[in-house]
Design a protein around this motif. Structure first.
Motif, short mmCIF file in Angstrom:
data_model
loop_
_atom_site.label_atom_id
_atom_site.label_comp_id
_atom_site.label_asym_id
_atom_site.label_seq_id
_atom_site.Cartn_x
_atom_site.Cartn_y
_atom_site.Cartn_z
N SER A 113 0.86 -1.19 0.00
CA SER A 113 0.00 0.00 0.00
C SER A 113 0.89 1.24 0.00
O SER A 113 2.11 1.14 0.25
N GLY A 114 0.27 2.38 -0.22
CA GLY A 114 1.02 3.63 -0.11
C GLY A 114 1.48 3.85 1.32
O GLY A 114 2.58 4.36 1.57
N THR A 115 0.66 3.44 2.26
CA THR A 115 1.00 3.59 3.68
C THR A 115 2.22 2.73 4.03
O THR A 115 3.14 3.20 4.71
N GLY A 117 -1.92 -0.93 -3.09
CA GLY A 117 -0.52 -1.02 -3.51
C GLY A 117 0.18 0.31 -3.41
O GLY A 117 -0.47 1.36 -3.27
N ASP A 131 5.78 12.59 -0.44
CA ASP A 131 4.55 11.81 -0.50
C ASP A 131 3.84 12.24 -1.77
O ASP A 131 3.14 13.26 -1.80
N HIS A 175 -3.98 2.88 -4.89
CA HIS A 175 -5.38 2.69 -4.49
C HIS A 175 -6.27 3.02 -5.70
O HIS A 175 -5.87 3.83 -6.55
N CYS A 208 1.68 10.38 -3.40
CA CYS A 208 0.58 9.41 -3.58
C CYS A 208 -0.48 9.93 -4.55
O CYS A 208 -1.17 9.15 -5.19
N THR A 219 0.35 10.06 5.91
CA THR A 219 1.63 10.75 5.76
C THR A 219 2.32 10.90 7.12
O THR A 219 3.52 10.64 7.25
C1 LIG Z 1 -1.37 11.83 0.44
C2 LIG Z 1 -1.55 10.38 0.73
N1 LIG Z 1 -0.57 9.73 1.37
C3 LIG Z 1 -0.68 8.41 1.65
C4 LIG Z 1 -1.78 7.68 1.30
C5 LIG Z 1 -1.87 6.24 1.67
O1 LIG Z 1 -1.95 5.42 0.55
P1 LIG Z 1 -2.69 4.00 0.65
O2 LIG Z 1 -4.16 4.25 0.71
O3 LIG Z 1 -2.27 3.32 -0.64
O4 LIG Z 1 -2.16 3.31 1.83
C6 LIG Z 1 -2.82 8.32 0.64
C7 LIG Z 1 -4.03 7.55 0.26
O5 LIG Z 1 -5.11 8.03 0.12
C8 LIG Z 1 -2.72 9.70 0.35
O6 LIG Z 1 -3.71 10.36 -0.26
#
Ligand SMILES: Cc1ncc(COP(=O)(O)O)c(C=O)c1O
Length: 367
Positions: free
Chosen positions: A53-55, A187, A151, A177, A153, A83
């Motif tokens: 995931s992005g997280t 992812g 970040d 996402h 994303c 973030t």
């Molecule tokens: C700015 C930002 N950072 C991090 C994330 C986290 O990504 P993920 O949902 O893939 O975990 C998001 C997701 O919405 C985001 O908008």
């Protein structure tokens, strides 16, 4: 309901996933590396590490950067909580700087005064797909020996002064996402030009386990299972081929909004700064009269329009309110968060739907 964001999946995507499902590798196979190479090539960087995931990718990037308890990290309050949550996980402290009211990004001119002996990194967030002012952020980071962990994303596919987002920071994080520029279901990825970060990211993504000189698995770091599957990577590869088309379609939708909303003086439309090309992840309008925000929001919802709100300031979240954080005044972020509203935007949003959304807004304002 017209949702605020949506994936675009076609037959080629389905085919790519099906082929991988029938292959030998569902995970830890060749598709992940192919997807990583595709991302690195697209952004013009040496290395990409895909994550679940992005997280997870943020967590990996912060760890690879060596962030730890007591470190301060300067970032924006106008972001998704992930973030800064991943900083808190490490015991690092987010320090919030105010935003610009033209791009809604961290105001680069407010960063210097937030730097202390404990500051280790700056985390710019390319809000709504619009790149931050990287030239200025980079010269500040160089002067004060700070890392930049972007970040991005929202911003896969965006450009800043001719360079791709992904190539502008020491480490850059993307999310896949479904509402993002491309999707793998869930992812994310971290991109970097530094081999030492790359090695750390690979190790931490998979339990901190590596091969010793005899070829045996040994655990040398406290790591995680943050791996992306080959099924997801196959979808990501297929999506990546269409990324520029998706971004072009997002620009088309934005142009329709601009055209049809040009005579609606009660709201402010988002700007695109000339040196950049936004990925247009979301389309945020701002009401000029704070009092209109909630009734307009409800009116749009009642009419089947999936408006959203990106973002309440991170420090206003109940969890953050209880933390012992140094919150400097961010009047622009506060004002922004009381006036902002996200309208639907995704590649397949039709002109007819945009016209409908604009008509409902105009109905509210009796135009
Ligand atoms: C700015 C930002 N950072 C991090 C994330 C986290 O990504 P993920 O949902 O893939 O975990 C998001 C997701 O919405 C985001 O908008």
């Amino acid at each position: 309901m017209i949702s605020y964001g949506s994936q675009s999946i076609d037959r080629n995507d389905v085919q790519a996933v099906t082929t991988t499902l029938k292959s030998k590798w569902l995970t830890q196979g060749p598709k992940v590396q192919e997807f990583e190479n595709g991302l690195a090539n697209y952004c013009g960087v040496k290395y990409a590490v895909a994550a679940s995931s992005g997280t997870a990718a943020l967590h990996l990037a912060y760890l690879a950067a060596g962030l730890k308890k007591g470190d301060e990290v300067i970032t924006t309050p106008n972001t998704f909580v992930a973030t800064t949550n991943m900083l808190l996980v490490l015991g690092a402290k987010p320090v919030f700087g105010d935003i610009r009211l033209d791009t809604y990004n961290l105001d680069e001119s407010k960063i210097a005064k937030l730097i202390t002996k404990k500051t280790k990194a700056i985390v710019p967030v390319d809000f709504a797909g619009q790149p931050c002012e990287y030239q200025k952020i980079r010269s500040l980071a160089k002067k004060h020996k700070l890392l930049i962990i972007a970040d991005a994303c929202h911003a896969l596919g965006a450009n800043y002064r001719g360079a791709k987002v992904g190539s502008l920071a020491d480490l850059t994080v993307f999310s896949f996402h479904p509402v993002k520029s491309i999707t793998t279901g869930e992812g994310g990825a971290v991109l970097t030009n530094h081999k030492n970060f790359y090695d750390q990211l690979l190790l931490l993504r998979s339990h901190g386990v590596e091969k010793d000189q005899n070829g045996f698995n040994v655990m040398t770091k406290l790591g995680f299972n943050y791996r992306l599957t080959d099924i997801q990577a196959a979808l990501g590869l297929s999506q990546l081929k269409k990324l520029d088309r998706f971004i072009a379609k997002r620009h088309q939708v934005v142009n329709w909004y601009r055209k049809y909303l040009s005579d609606c003086l009660e709201i402010t439309l988002p700007e695109e700064i000339p040196s950049s090309r936004s990925a247009w992840h979301i389309f945020v309008i701002r009401v000029k009269n704070v009092k209109d925000r909630l009734p307009l929001y409800n009116f749009l919802k009642k009419n089947g329009i999936g408006v959203n709100f990106h973002y309440p300031t991170v420090y206003s979240q109940p969890y953050y309110q209880k933390l012992d954080l140094k919150i400097t005044n961010c009047p622009k972020a506060d004002h922004y968060s009381q006036t902002a509203m996200t309208l639907p935007l995704y590649p397949n949003l039709t002109q007819t739907k945009v016209k409908y959304i604009v008509n409902v807004i105009k109905q509210y304002y009796r135009l």
